[in-house]
Design a protein around this motif. Structure first.
Motif, mmCIF file in Angstrom:
data_model
loop_
_atom_site.group_PDB
_atom_site.id
_atom_site.type_symbol
_atom_site.label_atom_id
_atom_site.label_comp_id
_atom_site.label_asym_id
_atom_site.label_seq_id
_atom_site.Cartn_x
_atom_site.Cartn_y
_atom_site.Cartn_z
ATOM 1 N N GLN A 151 1.668 -8.363 -2.107
ATOM 2 C CA GLN A 151 0.516 -7.868 -2.874
ATOM 3 C C GLN A 151 -0.283 -9.042 -3.453
ATOM 4 O O GLN A 151 -1.513 -9.028 -3.458
ATOM 5 C CB GLN A 151 0.974 -6.939 -4.000
ATOM 6 N N LEU A 195 -2.947 -1.757 -6.849
ATOM 7 C CA LEU A 195 -2.535 -2.816 -7.772
ATOM 8 C C LEU A 195 -3.045 -4.184 -7.299
ATOM 9 O O LEU A 195 -3.604 -4.951 -8.095
ATOM 10 C CB LEU A 195 -1.002 -2.812 -7.902
ATOM 11 N N THR A 218 -0.660 1.583 4.552
ATOM 12 C CA THR A 218 -0.640 2.645 3.549
ATOM 13 C C THR A 218 0.648 2.561 2.736
ATOM 14 O O THR A 218 1.715 2.322 3.295
ATOM 15 C CB THR A 218 -0.711 4.013 4.256
ATOM 16 N N GLY A 219 0.527 2.745 1.437
ATOM 17 C CA GLY A 219 1.705 2.762 0.580
ATOM 18 C C GLY A 219 2.181 1.382 0.158
ATOM 19 O O GLY A 219 3.184 1.248 -0.543
ATOM 20 N N GLU A 240 5.334 -1.948 -12.833
ATOM 21 C CA GLU A 240 5.453 -2.288 -11.416
ATOM 22 C C GLU A 240 5.224 -3.786 -11.278
ATOM 23 O O GLU A 240 4.196 -4.309 -11.693
ATOM 24 C CB GLU A 240 4.430 -1.507 -10.578
ATOM 25 N N GLY A 298 0.641 -0.557 -1.840
ATOM 26 C CA GLY A 298 0.210 -0.865 -3.210
ATOM 27 C C GLY A 298 -1.089 -1.649 -3.271
ATOM 28 O O GLY A 298 -1.213 -2.628 -4.016
HETATM 29 P P1 ADP Z 1 -2.036 2.053 -0.871
HETATM 30 O O1 ADP Z 1 -3.375 2.202 -1.511
HETATM 31 O O2 ADP Z 1 -1.805 0.686 -0.322
HETATM 32 O O3 ADP Z 1 -1.753 3.101 0.145
HETATM 33 P P2 ADP Z 1 -1.063 2.670 -3.524
HETATM 34 O O4 ADP Z 1 -1.824 1.670 -4.266
HETATM 35 O O5 ADP Z 1 -1.524 4.066 -3.588
HETATM 36 O O6 ADP Z 1 -0.931 2.239 -1.999
HETATM 37 O O7 ADP Z 1 0.458 2.546 -3.978
HETATM 38 C C1 ADP Z 1 1.462 3.256 -3.323
HETATM 39 C C2 ADP Z 1 2.645 3.450 -4.238
HETATM 40 O O8 ADP Z 1 3.358 2.260 -4.407
HETATM 41 C C3 ADP Z 1 2.263 3.930 -5.619
HETATM 42 O O9 ADP Z 1 3.067 5.010 -5.952
HETATM 43 C C4 ADP Z 1 2.547 2.744 -6.513
HETATM 44 O O10 ADP Z 1 2.960 3.167 -7.786
HETATM 45 C C5 ADP Z 1 3.632 2.036 -5.772
HETATM 46 N N1 ADP Z 1 3.655 0.597 -6.001
HETATM 47 C C6 ADP Z 1 2.637 -0.266 -5.778
HETATM 48 N N2 ADP Z 1 3.012 -1.527 -6.063
HETATM 49 C C7 ADP Z 1 4.290 -1.475 -6.464
HETATM 50 C C8 ADP Z 1 5.249 -2.462 -6.883
HETATM 51 N N3 ADP Z 1 4.933 -3.745 -6.928
HETATM 52 N N4 ADP Z 1 6.463 -2.033 -7.222
HETATM 53 C C9 ADP Z 1 6.783 -0.729 -7.150
HETATM 54 N N5 ADP Z 1 5.945 0.234 -6.766
HETATM 55 C C10 ADP Z 1 4.713 -0.125 -6.421
#
Ligand code: ADP
Ligand code: MG
Length: 744
Positions: free
Chosen positions: A72, A95, A89-90, A66, A92
């Motif tokens: 981010q 990361l 939410t969603g 990713e 990432g």
């Molecule tokens: P949040 O905590 O902000 O709700 P998550 O950390 O659970 O989000 O991540 C949500 C989804 O996005 C996960 O399935 C993750 O694998 C995906 N994701 C996060 N960053 C990236 C990225 N840079 N590229 C593609 N997918 C990503």
């Protein structure tokens, strides 16, 4: 930039971070050609710089598959600067947080990455592990079942993922250690908090408690039976907010003649009656708690989940057990306790991330000196948030709700229904089943299992009923292009929460990463929120179809919610005013304790106080044996006296409010008493330690010389703060009722 400032007062200017990230974009090609070794050097060269961003982005891409988006990285930089980032939410955040954690670690700091449950701690640690490994950083995680060795190993890592309560319990257990080897947790450095608003604000005043076994306290079945016969409005009243219950003069007479005593002369009985009444009238089975396997288990209202380790303060726990005619569970004595806010404020550096931070920006500033960085989504959010559908009565609302669910489900569109509590989930599911649907119900019983279910809530035809936070932290992806065509995930709230943030968290389940989606809340004039906070208002008239469309109704709903939010902040502020004094004393005492545990402060103090005796004992045995015994003696009395001090503080708070009736400011009074009490505590430790030292017999175990430590300890969270304002008010009500009666 100026507009951004004007729009979001109190927020951080993210423009400099954006410029750094833009510069990182230009370094991408160069980074692509570097080895991991070279990338590590590039990142370590200047944490927070464009080089750092380009390097960690490249490493994440290679190891996790990713590639961090610009937004981010902006979030990462904002966290590295000690802010709370708001990212939907969603987006990432896991990361973005990991990149920030790596940055702190490269600066030589150890990071505690705090999550809201064990499942998420482990998931995130394992998910991010390949990235950390490539960065030459170590990562570990802790769960409730982790052994002391596992905990020690996890804390020794650069980055440690754990549920915030586990970190607090480790702190409390360490704090009772009598041997340096027995501790597990190092000195706190950086806290990186996921779901920062829940942890730092909603749960801030929840005390983490370490208790020790004592002889079981007696439950009071007679009083529970007596209270069961009392009726509301005649024997007792409940206040407007539904938080307090108090006996009327009639009720007091009834209780007194049933028990054959005067309550005025039996304050202990007053407390017992009060607790029984609280259990009877304010705590509702299947809403506030459930009974499972013959035991009372609390339901955490803000999360709608059964909290395994939670229990009420002992008296109330016993009262509820008596109400449900259950055998009393072990009671214990509180050995030490710290609030989540007290735990977090020990960290010199705090940062965090959440989908909803702006709404608590003021609280974050006031309680933690934290600022909020608002980060726009990677792709604009296109979710439609429909205005509330408002109905006069609960029944109208429930019918309309079920009709809507049946109609929408028929199209195949996935629906996620968020309920306010477990009981509501169950009754709604029953209603839907009677209409031939097969909803999946999540009550936050098993985080891992429910994460798997919620992950599929966006599939064609999915129908999921969930309490507010079941399965939180798990991403809901749309199952297929067909689902997107149907409009994406439909989120329905069965009622507005006591805070708009909780509403927003539910809405945020839909419309992730630019997905289509819709959200709507169903509200009635009979909802608890309105009844509790706007009891005197009536909603405008409904239209022919039973729905209220008058704008005034929507205004009143929002107004009730704002009152609820205000009341909560006030309770938080008030609790912190009291607990802060205690937390400061605790921190000071623990510094002192550390010098005894890790050094020779105990022995030195006793040698100074009793030089003759010290020499005599050394002659009998050895310098080392005396120093060890001295350490154990002082630690014992320090811990014992602190436990008593906590008890004294609890009484003090209650007593202070009685005196407050005489017009003294309660917090001033409290502070005036707190300092002398602490001085007395120190004197007492010294006095008792010298006495034990005088009587010390080196040939027999200390436990046989009146220095017996608790045989077992356990930890729990309390959802009602035993030192909190609710109790003050209960007590004040009773005492004023008594006074009124005496006069009359
Ligand atoms: P949040 O905590 O902000 O709700 P998550 O950390 O659970 O989000 O991540 C949500 C989804 O996005 C996960 O399935 C993750 O694998 C995906 N994701 C996060 N960053 C990236 C990225 N840079 N590229 C593609 N997918 C990503
Ligand atoms: Mg998350």
């Amino acid at each position: 930039m100026i507009r951004r400032f004007l729009e979001k007062p109190g927020s951080v200017d993210i423009a400099p971070f954006e410029r750094t990230v833009a510069a990182a974009g230009a370094l991408a090609d160069r980074a692509r050609d570097l080895s991991l070794e070279e990338l590590r050097e590039m990142a370590a060269g200047g944490v927070g710089s464009a080089e750092f961003c380009a390097a960690v982005r490249e490493v994440a891409d290679r190891t996790l598959g990713e590639r961090p988006f610009d937004v981010q990285l902006v979030g990462t930089l904002a966290m590295l600067s000690g802010n709370v980032v708001e990212m939907a939410t969603g987006e990432g955040k896991t990361l973005a947080g990991a990149l920030a954690a790596a940055g702190f670690a490269l600066r030589g700091k150890s990071v505690h990455a705090m999550s809201v449950n064990d499942y998420l701690a482990r998931r995130d640690a394992e998910w991010m592990a390949p990235f950390y490994a490539a960065m030459n950083l170590t990562v570990g995680w802790i769960a409730e079942a982790s052994t002391p060795e596992e905990r020690r190993a996890a804390y020794a890592c650069d980055i440690t993922y754990a549920n915030v309560s586990e970190i607090g319990f480790d702190l409390l257990r360490d704090r009772l250690a009598t041997d340096p080897e027995a501790t597990v947790q190092p000195v706190p450095q950086v806290a990186l908090v996921d779901e920062a608003d829940s942890v730092l604000v909603d749960e801030a005043r929840v005390p983490l408690v370490l208790a020790g076994a004592t002889d079981a306290g007696a439950a009071v079945p007679e009083i529970a039976a007596l209270v069961r016969r009392l009726s509301r409005g005649y024997h007792f009243e409940i206040d407007d907010e539904g938080r307090n219950v108090f006996l009327t003069a009639k009720g007091t007479d009834t209780v007194e003649s049933a028990l054959g005593i005067s309550l005025y002369d039996h304050p202990g009985t007053v407390t017992e009656v009060n607790l029984a009444l609280h259990a009877h009238a304010l705590l509702v089975r299947d809403v506030d708690y459930i009974v499972r396997d013959g035991r009372v288990q609390l339901v955490n209202a803000s999360r709608g989940r059964v909290a395994q380790l939670q229990r009420w303060p002992d008296g109330l726990q016993a009262a509820v057990e008596a109400k449900e005619k259950l055998a009393p569970s072990d009671t214990g004595e509180i050995l030490d306790s710290i609030t989540i806010q007290g735990l977090l404020t020990r960290y010199p550096e705090i940062c965090g991330m959440t989908g909803t931070a702006v709404a608590v920006g003021e609280n974050l500033r006031e309680f933690y000196k934290l600022k909020v960085a608002v980060i726009a989504p990677n792709r604009p959010c296109v979710r439609e948030d429909e205005p509330d559908r408002i109905y006069p009565s609960l029944i109208d609302k429930e019918l309309a709700l079920a009709d809507e669910i049946v109609a929408q489900h028929a199209t195949g569109r996935p629906i996620l229904i968020g309920t306010l509590d477990v009981a509501e989930s169950e009754s709604l599911a029953k209603e839907l089943r009677s209409r031939g649907l097969e909803p999946v119900v999540l009550n936050a019983k098993n985080d891992a299992e429910e994460a798997a279910i919620i992950a599929r809530a966006g599939e064609l035809g999915a129908l999921t009923v969930s309490t507010q936070m079941a399965g939180r932290g798990t991403d809901i992806r749309l199952g297929s292009p067909e689902v997107a065509e149907l409009g994406g995930l439909l989120v329905i709230g069965t009622g507005r929460h006591p805070s708009s943030r909780l509403d927003d968290q539910l809405r945020g389940r839909s419309g992730r990463q630019g997905d289509p989606g819709r959200s709507v809340f169903f509200v009635s004039g009979e909802d608890d929120l309105l009844k509790a906070y706007l009891p005197d208002e009536t909603l405008p008239k409904a239209d022919k179809d039973g729905r209220i469309r008058d704008k005034q109704a929507a205004y009143l709903v929002g107004h009730a919610q704002r009152i609820a939010e205000g009341v909560n902040t006030e309770i938080h502020r008030n609790t912190w005013r009291y607990t802060r004094v205690l937390e400061e004393q605790r921190a000071r005492l623990l510094d002192h304790r550390d010098r005894i545990l890790y050094g020779d402060a105990g022995a030195e103090a006793l040698r100074e106080a009793r030089p003759e005796r010290y020499r005599e004992l050394v002659e009998q045995s050895s310098e080392e044996a005396v120093a060890t015994a001295a350490r154990q003696i002082v630690l014992f009395h320090l811990d014992r006296c602190w436990t008593d001090h906590l008890g004294y503080f609890a009484d003090l708070r209650e007593g202070i409010h009685l005196r407050a009736l005489g017009r003294l400011s309660p917090i001033d009074e409290f502070n005036r008493e707190a300092l002398p009490a602490y001085r007395k505590l120190l004197e007492e430790i010294e006095k008792r330690s010298t006495a034990s030292f005088d009587a010390l017999d080196l040939s027999s175990p200390l436990a046989e010389q009146g220095l017996k430590r608790p045989s077992a300890t356990w930890t729990y969270l309390v959802s009602e703060n035993p030192f909190g304002s609710d109790w003050d008010r209960v007590l004040r009500r009773v005492s004023s009722a008594l006074r009124g009666r005496k006069k009359g």
